[in-house]
Write an enzyme that holds these catalytic residues in place. Structure first.
Site, PDB file in Angstrom:
ATOM      1  N   ASP A   1      -6.182  -2.819   3.230  1.00  0.00           N
ATOM      2  CA  ASP A   1      -6.179  -4.095   3.033  1.00  0.00           C
ATOM      3  C   ASP A   1      -6.898  -5.049   3.333  1.00  0.00           C
ATOM      4  O   ASP A   1      -5.555  -6.597   3.672  1.00  0.00           O
ATOM      5  CB  ASP A   1      -4.864  -4.032   3.407  1.00  0.00           C
ATOM      6  CG  ASP A   1      -4.301  -2.372   2.861  1.00  0.00           C
ATOM      7  OD1 ASP A   1      -5.010  -2.465   1.627  1.00  0.00           O
ATOM      8  OD2 ASP A   1      -3.776  -1.264   3.820  1.00  0.00           O
TER       9      ASP A   1
ATOM     10  N   ARG B   1       0.519  14.955  -3.667  1.00  0.00           N
ATOM     11  CA  ARG B   1      -1.051  14.582  -4.097  1.00  0.00           C
ATOM     12  C   ARG B   1      -2.245  16.074  -3.819  1.00  0.00           C
ATOM     13  O   ARG B   1      -1.876  16.724  -2.791  1.00  0.00           O
ATOM     14  CB  ARG B   1      -1.648  14.257  -2.510  1.00  0.00           C
ATOM     15  CG  ARG B   1      -2.588  13.144  -3.074  1.00  0.00           C
ATOM     16  CD  ARG B   1      -3.338  12.694  -1.514  1.00  0.00           C
ATOM     17  NE  ARG B   1      -4.712  12.109  -1.337  1.00  0.00           N
ATOM     18  CZ  ARG B   1      -4.981  11.503  -0.751  1.00  0.00           C
ATOM     19  NH1 ARG B   1      -4.566  11.171   0.098  1.00  0.00           N
ATOM     20  NH2 ARG B   1      -6.089  11.059  -0.971  1.00  0.00           N
TER      21      ARG B   1
ATOM     22  N   THR C   1       0.191   4.750   1.034  1.00  0.00           N
ATOM     23  CA  THR C   1       0.034   5.732   2.045  1.00  0.00           C
ATOM     24  C   THR C   1       0.352   5.207   3.669  1.00  0.00           C
ATOM     25  O   THR C   1      -0.596   4.041   3.746  1.00  0.00           O
ATOM     26  CB  THR C   1      -1.241   6.657   1.968  1.00  0.00           C
ATOM     27  OG1 THR C   1      -1.733   7.443   0.521  1.00  0.00           O
ATOM     28  CG2 THR C   1      -1.456   7.887   3.233  1.00  0.00           C
TER      29      THR C   1
ATOM     30  N   ASP D   1       0.944  -0.680  -0.493  1.00  0.00           N
ATOM     31  CA  ASP D   1      -0.106  -0.566   0.241  1.00  0.00           C
ATOM     32  C   ASP D   1       0.562   0.608   0.053  1.00  0.00           C
ATOM     33  O   ASP D   1       1.918   1.339   0.698  1.00  0.00           O
ATOM     34  CB  ASP D   1      -0.677  -0.202   1.212  1.00  0.00           C
ATOM     35  CG  ASP D   1      -1.822   0.764   1.226  1.00  0.00           C
ATOM     36  OD1 ASP D   1      -2.070   1.465  -0.167  1.00  0.00           O
ATOM     37  OD2 ASP D   1      -1.457   1.518   2.302  1.00  0.00           O
TER      38      ASP D   1
ATOM     39  N   ASP E   1      -0.883  -1.201   5.850  1.00  0.00           N
ATOM     40  CA  ASP E   1      -1.380  -0.065   7.784  1.00  0.00           C
ATOM     41  C   ASP E   1      -2.657  -0.705   7.717  1.00  0.00           C
ATOM     42  O   ASP E   1      -3.567  -0.318   8.718  1.00  0.00           O
ATOM     43  CB  ASP E   1      -1.258   1.207   7.421  1.00  0.00           C
ATOM     44  CG  ASP E   1      -1.987   1.857   5.989  1.00  0.00           C
ATOM     45  OD1 ASP E   1      -3.038   1.126   5.750  1.00  0.00           O
ATOM     46  OD2 ASP E   1      -2.468   2.569   5.803  1.00  0.00           O
TER      47      ASP E   1
END
Length: 1243
Positions: free
Chosen positions: A874, A670, A485, A483, A870
């Site tokens: 996920d 971003r 971020t 992942d 994190d």
């Protein structure tokens, strides 16, 4: 998915099985216990599902696991719990017809009990905590559904918002049962019975009984003690896991809740009594949700960290009623995923609620028990999918081969004993004994030791494991998904700056957004209002991005209090206003000026009238706000720049928008775009509450960009470099913008500067056009000026892969795509999926389920996939991957096999190194235990030929003093300090490992046989009797040994003889020799000389055996039942042992490691064995050597076993791959013959 078959109990079959169980001494019962499909087929006859008493289930995956369940009957007034049982009329004793009541006024609490005995029973069975009811419409069993499926949003408000009557509640509860996620902790007795009935322990029981019969009491006692320790340890671990899971789900198991009944009465019940359709009142001080429910009125602030791992509070709003405003919004089927913003999930913590004008906060119960989101998570933990790993499959095959060897020994023993007229009793015991020798009883404990030690080492470095068997699999990982971020980059975002737009032109970037000139600008107003922040106990909480954005402008947020909301209607707004410190003139002002200033500041307030929350599907959020004193309202919108620009008037979007956006995203920023629109004055506050979102989010004015900086974590580049050096692929799976993700991938080294990135933009079928994929190269996706020259496709090489099959990982191109494209490709371009995932590196804007689908797609081409996230969104991918590593310690990590205490990806190489070490340890231990069995088998078989055997204490010394000590210390080697470029083999059935084991077996057999026959050639040799004394036959110089051999009692089992003593010494040294030979270190483990306990143990054993061999001690010889042999023969045994050691070491380390492994079984970097010709020019002699060894071992160049390697070889010679830039691939209609899609490329 599962196959299901119906069976009825058959009495005559049951009788036959009972007779068989009695005749077999209970063994048949055990066999039927282990094999449920045999149990059902042996006792039942096949019948239709509609009439069956027992169902037999089989999973449709690759494991084909069987389960059986008993069909039960339940009295019921209807077949569908969600429908009123209105057509059913039951006669009661007084002759009157009584209908089932639907209203509370007519209802009698005892009516249901009166009707149930005469109603038609419903058939059902329970499997894995889920009930399956018979469904006449589909003529099969089906899981009972809640209100979360096929229910329209209008129906939720119009039909289900009044609550259930008591009778209807009882009717539904009969179907849905108790609302609890029951993780029952089994009793110790039940766990003990289940553990003891394991086939291995049954085999051990058989072995112990056999040894006791043969008077091997001490050895049998030792095995019993080992088994008891193993069982107790296993019971402790299993029960501890059950208790942990039970404690995790017990938090919301039983709470008191208030529900609304059909007659508007409020009743307080236990949460275990909730059923779908109940209207639950959410208390103002919050609660732990005991079920899944949709919010009907009011708002809630919820912490969903239990399920998502994201500890950010989320605001839940009530589900809009489409029937009230048919013009504003269309009706749609409710979905927990689509309407997530309105859904309260089981196990989540409702922090606080808000209600208006005294209206209660109500929620409709949708799902209960194991059907809830949390229930499904707990089920996946309680009933996990079996781990498929080649090592475990090969282990069973290896044990099977040992059983075959044991069978040969069994037949040999029987024939030899009959020929020598041995009594039948002895024949039975000795022939069965050879089986127990061949299959070592300590094998499972020995195999587990390495994993336990690895788990302990992982715990020391802050990695916790709830699935120890996965540690071995982690040693095979060759691809890791990350992942972005919070995993590769820092968790928080920093505001880098803003870039406003005026007159459709970008102004220069500005570092601060809180300047005086911007204070009352629409740009800052958008930053102040367009967010989902809320105050919890006076502290501002919400999405980290929103927090950073709001803090950057320095404004103040004020929410309506409970007292205010109780007095006003639901449009009592949240108010934002600038703080006094933002006005520089406030620092130098008189008292009178200060009062006027404070008045002017207090006047400039903005009320947030309505909020359209952020949607990951829409990639934007929007609010309607009103400046205090203004007549017209404003709409503010923020979100993904591409989406926001498409919803704005084109004349307000700068012409260089794409160029500016690309420059920022290339640098890894971003970017969020802002837009604004003045609403019509006719829009009143009440109309705004019902207006459709699409009516607001159009014709906006583009205002500019907010640029957020998401820095790479300090350790990220170094970790990824280590993985690349180890030939482990890395893939990024993120919910962020694609170009930002590509930029981060380049920054962290996932994509090298010289590599090309091909963006696959897939479009679904539309207006009669087939689905298609547009291919772009990322560096040429957008150009700043229209005068840019067209890209010449011939300038970009088509074949960007290293031509050598030896270096398949040296990819020079990468695919990138977003979640929408990935979904289209999965649906319409199945043939392209393997090719795309082979070189896919960046997957952006991916939804949680798409992350799981990607992991599965990678596994389908034989990658061993790791997933590091994190914990936020996920969970599915972490569970599905071979090795999932959660960087969050929240409860969501209970679904992940591994959890890292430190939120850093540095845990990934550590885990892989420990996995490789544990895997190699497993191989070493398995090889050693196999050799131990074969060495002892050879010894016993040779001794059986002279009707002898090893003594009880000889067995005891070998198994306890040598084998157990060596096994449990040779597993202590720590992992190697760095990852190397090759992986350990994944299975036992591979060329080098088989060659290693077979060569050592041959060596041990040769030296034992040589010693066995050589001792018979000695001049002093004679068949041993109690009168024999070989020590005194020789010269007096060799009389150092005391002549104690003739002082023993009669040897009933003929243990004492010269052959026995010779083989005992040779075999004892052979155990230690193969332990050293197999205890390999580099490149996966530390060298064995650094394993101090192992080194000390081996040295002590060597010294002890040398001592009793060269300087016999009478008491030890008596204990071990050894006979006195001449000193000269002892020296010859020493020579045999030294030669054995030299040959074994040279064979393993020179012949196998330096020749077979590196020439014949040349390993490529993906871990597959195959014969290859070296690429650099070689000397003629080397080539001849390679050819000779190839022909000798019958090796030929063959297709790699892994699908991804085979595919990579095919793509090397495919002139159409990779696709050229600015081309399109279209999917045609599936052909009728095979249903596959035809792919054509259009330039």
């Amino acid at each position: 998915m599962q196959e299901i078959y119906g069976y009825d109990l058959c009495r005559w079959k049951l009788v036959l099985v009972t007779v068989g169980v009695i005749c077999s001494g209970g063994f048949l019962l055990l066999l039927l216990y282990w094999m449920p499909q045999w149990r059902v087929k042996a006792t039942c006859k096949r019948t239709t599902l509609k009439d069956c008493e027992v169902v037999l289930l089989r999973t449709t995956d690759e494991f084909k696991i069987w389960f059986c369940a008993k069909v039960r009957l339940m009295p019921s007034l209807g077949a569908n719990p969600l429908q009123n049982p209105n057509p059913i009329i039951h006669k009661v004793s007084n002759g009157h017809a009584v209908h089932f009541c639907e209203s509370a006024a007519e209802e009698n609490k005892n009516d249901l009990k009166k009707y149930l005995p005469v109603s038609k029973p419903i058939r059902y069975f329970t499997h894995h905590s889920v009930k399956y009811f018979w469904n006449d419409s589909v003529q099969s069993f089906d899981v009972v559904r809640g209100l979360d499926e096929s229910t329209f949003c209008s129906s939720i408000h119009n039909e289900h918002s009044t609550g259930l009557t008591k009778g209807m509640h009882d009717y539904r509860k009969a179907f849905y049962g108790v609302n609890e996620i029951a993780v029952k902790v089994p009793s110790i007795f039940k766990l003990l019975i289940k553990e003891v009935l394991n086939p291995f322990y049954i085999f051990q029981l058989f072995s112990v009984i056999l040894w006791i019969t043969d008077e091997y009491h001490y050895y049998a006692l030792a095995i019993v003690i080992m088994s008891v320790i193993s069982i107790v340890s296993s019971l402790y671990t299993i029960r501890k896991q059950y208790v942990m899971l039970h404690d995790m789900v017990a938090a919301h198991s039983i709470v008191r809740v208030s529900v609304c009944r059909g007659n508007q009465e409020i009743e307080e019940i236990l949460s275990t009594d909730l059923v779908p359709g109940d209207i639950m009142l959410i208390p103002s001080n919050g609660t732990i949700m005991p079920c899944d429910a949709v919010l009907l009125s009011g708002t809630c602030i919820v912490n969903e960290s239990m399920l998502t791992g994201e500890s950010v509070p989320v605001t839940k709003i009530n589900l809009p009623n489409p029937s009230e405003y048919p013009k504003a919004m269309g009706d749609e089927i409710y979905s927990p995923e689509v309407h997530k913003r309105h859904t309260l999930f089981c196990g989540t913590n409702v922090i606080q609620t808000r209600f208006y004008t005294g209206e209660l906060v109500k929620a409709l119960v949708l799902r209960t028990g194991f059907s809830t989101a949390k229930g499904q998570l707990v089920r996946s933990i309680l009933y996990p999918k079996p781990t498929d790993f080649k090592l475990y499959r090969d282990a069973y095959l290896f044990l099977l081969s040992l059983v075959v060897v044991a069978g040969i020994g069994f037949l040999y023993t029987v024939v030899n004993s009959i020929l020598n007229e041995v009594p039948a009793h002895t024949i039975i015991i000795e022939s069965l004994d050879i089986i127990t020798i061949t299959v070592p009883p300590a094998l499972p404990a020995a195999m587990t030791a390495g994993i336990v030690y690895a788990q302990r080492r992982l715990k020391k470095i802050g990695i916790f494991c709830i699935s120890p068997q996965r540690i071995n699999i982690c040693g095979q990982l060759n691809l890791v998904c990350f992942d972005k971020t919070g995993t590769l980059t820092e968790d928080g975002l920093d505001l880098w700056g803003i870039q406003r737009v005026e007159n459709a032109r970008f102004l220069l970037p500005e570092e601060r957004a809180c300047s005086e000139s911007l204070l009352k600008s629409e740009f800052v107003a958008c930053m102040a209002t367009c967010h989902s922040l809320t105050k919890i106990e006076g502290v501002l909480s919400g999405d980290p991005l929103d927090l950073k954005m709001f803090e950057a402008i320095g404004w103040i947020l004020e929410e309506a209090t409970e007292e205010e909301t109780a007095l006003h209607n639901r449009i009592m707004p949240t108010v934002v206003r600038p703080s006094k410190q933002l006005f520089p003139e406030s620092k130098q002002a008189t008292n009178q000026e200060m009062e006027l200033f404070e008045l002017s500041v207090s006047i400039y307030e903005i009320g947030i009238v309505r909020q359209f929350p952020f949607s990951s599907v829409l990639q934007r959020m929007c609010v309607i706000a009103r400046v205090l004193g203004e007549k017209r309202m404003d709409a503010y919108m923020k979100g993904a720049p591409e989406v926001i620009a498409s919803l704005c008037k084109q004349e307000t979007v700068p012409v260089d928008f794409e160029c500016v956006l690309e420059e920022y995203t290339k640098q890894g920023f971003r970017v969020i775009a802002l837009a604004h629109r003045k609403l019509e004055s006719k829009l009143t506050w009440h109309k705004v509450q019902t207006i459709n979102r699409d009516a607001i989010e159009s014709n906006m004015d583009f205002m500019g960009l907010i640029i957020m900086q998401n820095k790479l974590k300090q350790e990220t580049p170094a970790v990824l470099e280590d993985l690349h050096k180890a030939n482990i692929r890395t893939v990024m799976v993120t919910g962020d913008n694609m170009l930002t993700a590509i930029s981060v991938a380049r920054d962290c080294g996932m994509i090298l500067p010289q590599d090309k990135v091909i963006i696959a933009e897939a479009l679904p079928p539309k207006d009669g056009q087939a689905a298609r994929i547009n291919w772009h190269y990322a560096d040429t996706l957008a150009k700043c000026t229209s005068s840019s020259p067209a890209i010449n496709s011939e300038d970009i090489p088509v074949k960007l892969v290293h031509e050598s099959l030896e270096d398949l990982q040296m990819t020079k191109y990468h695919f990138a795509m977003n979640g929408k494209s990935f979904a289209v490709i999965l649906e319409h371009f199945q043939d392209l999926v393997p090719k795309l995932v082979l070189h896919g590196t960046v997957f952006a804007r991916m939804a949680p389920d798409q992350k799981t689908q990607l992991v599965e797609a990678l596994q389908n081409v034989d990658y061993y996939v790791g997933m590091c996230g994190d914990g936020a969104n996920d969970c599915g991918a972490l569970k599905r991957a071979h090795g999932g590593i959660s960087l969050s310690e929240l409860e969501a990590s209970v679904a992940s096999p591994f959890t890292s205490r430190t939120p850093s990806i540095s845990c990934v190489p550590k885990l892989i190194r420990e996995g490789r070490a544990a895997l190699i340890t497993s191989f070493c231990v398995f090889k050693f235990m196999a050799l131990y069995s074969i060495i002892q088998y050879i010894s016993v078989t040779l001794l059986y030929s002279i009707l002898s055997n090893l003594g009880d204490f000889q067995f005891l010394f070998i198994d306890l003093a040598i084998i157990l000590v060596v096994v449990f210390t040779m597993s202590l080697n720590p992992a190697w300090k760095e990852l190397v470029a090759r992986r350990p083999p994944s299975g036992l059935i591979s060329g080098p490992l088989l060659c290693s084991v077979l060569s050592q077996i041959i060596i041990c057999l040769a030296f034992q046989t040589f010693g066995f026959f050589w001792v018979k050639q000695q001049s002093w040799y004679e068949p041993w009797t109690t009168e024999s004394d070989a020590c005194n036959v020789l010269d007096a110089t060799n009389n150092s040994s005391a002549p104690h051999g003739n002082e023993t009692l009669h040897d009933e089992h003929y243990i004492k003889n010269y052959e026995n003593t010779t083989l005992f010494f040779i075999s004892s040294f052979q155990y230690l020799i193969v332990a050293i030979v197999f205890s390999k270190g580099k490149p996966f483990r530390q060298p064995c000389y650094k394993n101090f306990l192992f080194v000390i143990s081996v040295i002590v054993l060597y010294v002890f055996i040398f001592f009793i061999m060269l300087h016999p001690v009478e008491s030890i010889d008596t204990f071990l039942e050894l006979v006195c042999v001449p000193y000269e023969w002892r020296l010859r045994i020493l020579i045999i042992v030294i030669l054995n050691a030299i040959v074994s070491v040279l064979t393993e380390n020179v012949l196998l490691d330096m020749i077979l492994w590196k020439v014949v079984f040349n390993r490529d970097k993906q871990g597959e064995y195959r014969l290859t010709i070296p690429q650099p020019p070689q000397e003629a002699v080397d080539r001849c050597g390679v050819c000779f060894l190839s022909s000798l071992f019958g090796c030929r160049e063959k297709t790699p076993k892994a699908k991804y390697m085979h595919l990579a070889q095919e793509l090397l010679v495919d002139p159409e791959w990779p696709p050229r830039p600015r081309t399109t691939t279209e999917a045609k209609v599936p052909s009728q013959e095979n249903g596959s899609y035809q792919i054509i490329t259009v330039t």
